[in-house]
Design an enzyme around this catalytic site. Structure first.
Site, PDB file in Angstrom:
ATOM      1  N   GLY A  31       1.493  -1.058  -0.253  1.00 24.53           N
ATOM      2  CA  GLY A  31       0.000   0.127   0.112  1.00 24.53           C
ATOM      3  C   GLY A  31       0.986   0.380  -0.166  1.00 24.53           C
ATOM      4  O   GLY A  31       0.441   2.667  -0.756  1.00 24.53           O
ATOM      5  N   HIS A  32       1.730   1.059   0.921  1.00 23.86           N
ATOM      6  CA  HIS A  32       2.864   2.196   1.056  1.00 23.86           C
ATOM      7  C   HIS A  32       3.404   2.108  -0.641  1.00 23.86           C
ATOM      8  O   HIS A  32       3.822   3.784  -1.421  1.00 23.86           O
ATOM      9  CB  HIS A  32       4.083   1.797   1.621  1.00 23.86           C
ATOM     10  CG  HIS A  32       3.401   1.924   2.886  1.00 23.86           C
ATOM     11  ND1 HIS A  32       3.309   0.934   3.973  1.00 23.86           N
ATOM     12  CD2 HIS A  32       2.599   3.081   4.332  1.00 23.86           C
ATOM     13  CE1 HIS A  32       2.739   1.235   5.277  1.00 23.86           C
ATOM     14  NE2 HIS A  32       2.467   2.620   5.185  1.00 23.86           N
ATOM     15  N   GLY A 140      -3.612   7.917   1.214  1.00 22.72           N
ATOM     16  CA  GLY A 140      -4.408   6.126   1.315  1.00 22.72           C
ATOM     17  C   GLY A 140      -5.131   6.585   0.729  1.00 22.72           C
ATOM     18  O   GLY A 140      -6.112   7.442   2.054  1.00 22.72           O
ATOM     19  N   GLN A 146      -8.905  10.560   6.923  1.00 26.42           N
ATOM     20  CA  GLN A 146      -7.595  11.431   7.190  1.00 26.42           C
ATOM     21  C   GLN A 146      -7.549  11.955   5.728  1.00 26.42           C
ATOM     22  O   GLN A 146      -6.501  13.420   5.929  1.00 26.42           O
ATOM     23  CB  GLN A 146      -5.831  10.464   6.669  1.00 26.42           C
ATOM     24  CG  GLN A 146      -5.272  11.063   6.799  1.00 26.42           C
ATOM     25  CD  GLN A 146      -4.270  10.411   7.588  1.00 26.42           C
ATOM     26  OE1 GLN A 146      -4.059   9.901   8.483  1.00 26.42           O
ATOM     27  NE2 GLN A 146      -3.376   9.151   6.797  1.00 26.42           N
ATOM     28  N   VAL A 169      -5.128  -0.221  -1.711  1.00 25.56           N
ATOM     29  CA  VAL A 169      -4.233  -1.615  -1.935  1.00 25.56           C
ATOM     30  C   VAL A 169      -4.548  -2.776  -0.947  1.00 25.56           C
ATOM     31  O   VAL A 169      -4.867  -2.387   0.327  1.00 25.56           O
ATOM     32  CB  VAL A 169      -2.841  -1.324  -2.123  1.00 25.56           C
ATOM     33  CG1 VAL A 169      -1.954  -3.100  -2.418  1.00 25.56           C
ATOM     34  CG2 VAL A 169      -2.121  -0.472  -3.091  1.00 25.56           C
ATOM     35  N   LEU A 177      -4.694  -3.475   2.968  1.00 23.80           N
ATOM     36  CA  LEU A 177      -3.179  -3.735   3.853  1.00 23.80           C
ATOM     37  C   LEU A 177      -3.047  -2.523   4.415  1.00 23.80           C
ATOM     38  O   LEU A 177      -3.251  -2.029   4.487  1.00 23.80           O
ATOM     39  CB  LEU A 177      -1.906  -3.537   2.369  1.00 23.80           C
ATOM     40  CG  LEU A 177      -2.142  -5.011   1.365  1.00 23.80           C
ATOM     41  CD1 LEU A 177      -0.817  -4.545   0.497  1.00 23.80           C
ATOM     42  CD2 LEU A 177      -1.483  -6.016   1.942  1.00 23.80           C
ATOM     43  N   SER A 179      -0.461  -1.871   8.260  1.00 22.81           N
ATOM     44  CA  SER A 179       0.794  -2.221   9.314  1.00 22.81           C
ATOM     45  C   SER A 179       0.357  -2.892  10.178  1.00 22.81           C
ATOM     46  O   SER A 179       1.228  -4.216  11.096  1.00 22.81           O
ATOM     47  CB  SER A 179       1.573  -0.740   9.862  1.00 22.81           C
ATOM     48  OG  SER A 179       2.165   0.096   8.446  1.00 22.81           O
TER      49      SER A 179
END
Ligand code: AMP
Length: 254
Positions: A31-32, A140, A146, A169, A177, A179
């Site tokens: 994703g990042h 994202g 956000q 993603v 996805l 963290s």
């Protein structure tokens, strides 16, 4: 990849053409990487930040358990063509005596369940924008509220940066996805798959039923107006891990 620890080092980095900023909290995943690639495609210089921002955590346990692996992150960033990784200490970003905060006045969804979260987000984003002075900043869609808060921050304070949102993603099984996914035990991960299944119904009542069926008691399942787009948003705790996800109900399908 070049790593800067201090604000002064970032400011001393040679700026060539347009600059893109990708703010992250590390534990980098695909994703990042999608954000890095969007920045790479549009900007001459790509700067990523890696900072687990204590100010945006409302639970000490969540902050303490947040995954950190700077070496792995540096490798991912280098591979994705990031020019500079800004990885400051907490003291660099919040020096002794720090007391100035940006309050975006956000209400609803995450703002109700994470008091102070968006104040922390808005403050660190404004600070990153003034440190890096990017032409573009990438966020994202996975954190759709956000994106809406940051867009309003930019509008309200007339910040000279353009915000770009990048599609969520997902893993092959549909889970967005995150963290925090690394904290899910296998049976929790199976349970978490009810979240994308619930979103796929595109209907809050059906979505609630899908989550209930899987034994999940969500913080919220709501259609909210985010940046003018009605968005079905879900937050749910799976074990002790809190996950969020959303699907825009208008515009391009993800
Ligand atoms: P984080 O490191 O979780 O704070 O995320 C940094 C940026 O990556 C934020 O703009 C997130 O919205 C974005 N991001 C996180 N997960 C995903 C994902 N699955 N797809 C797209 N963007 C993401």
């Amino acid at each position: 990849v070049n790593v800067a620890r201090t604000i002064a080092e970032v400011r001393a980095h040679p700026r060539e053409g347009s600059v893109g900023l990708v703010p992250t909290m590390g534990a980098l995943h695909a994703g990042h990487v999608a954000l890095f690639e969007a920045a790479r495609a549009e900007c001459d210089t790509v700067i990523a930040s890696l900072f687990v921002n204590p100010a945006q955590f409302s639970e000490d346990a969540d902050l303490a358990a947040y995954p950190r692996d700077e070496q792995a992150d540096a490798a991912v960033a280098a591979e994705a063509g990031v020019d500079l990784l800004f990885a400051p200490s907490v003291e660099e970003m919040y020096p002794p005596g720090f007391s100035t905060w940006v309050d975006p006045g956000e209400e609803g969804l995450e703002a109700e369940f994470r008091p102070g979260h968006f104040r922390g987000v808005a403050t660190v984003c404004l600070k990153l924008f003034t440190i890096v002075r990017p032409d573009f900043a990438y966020f994202g869609q996975k954190d759709a509220q956000q994106v809406a808060v940051v867009r309003r921050l930019v509008r309200d304070l007339a910040l000279p940066v353009e915000i770009r949102a990048v599609q969520t993603v997902r893993d092959e099984d549909g889970l967005a996805l995150s963290s925090r996914n690394s904290r899910l035990a296998p049976h929790e991960r199976a349970q978490a798959l009810a979240i994308p299944r619930a979103l796929a119904t595109r209907d809050p009542d059906h979505a609630r039923a899908v989550l209930a069926e899987a034994g999940l008691a969500p913080d919220y399942v709501e259609v909210a107006d985010l940046d003018g787009i009605p968005t079905l948003a879900i937050a749910a705790r799976v074990g002790s891990t809190r996950l969020i996800d959303n699907v825009p109900l208008e515009g391009d399908l993800p």
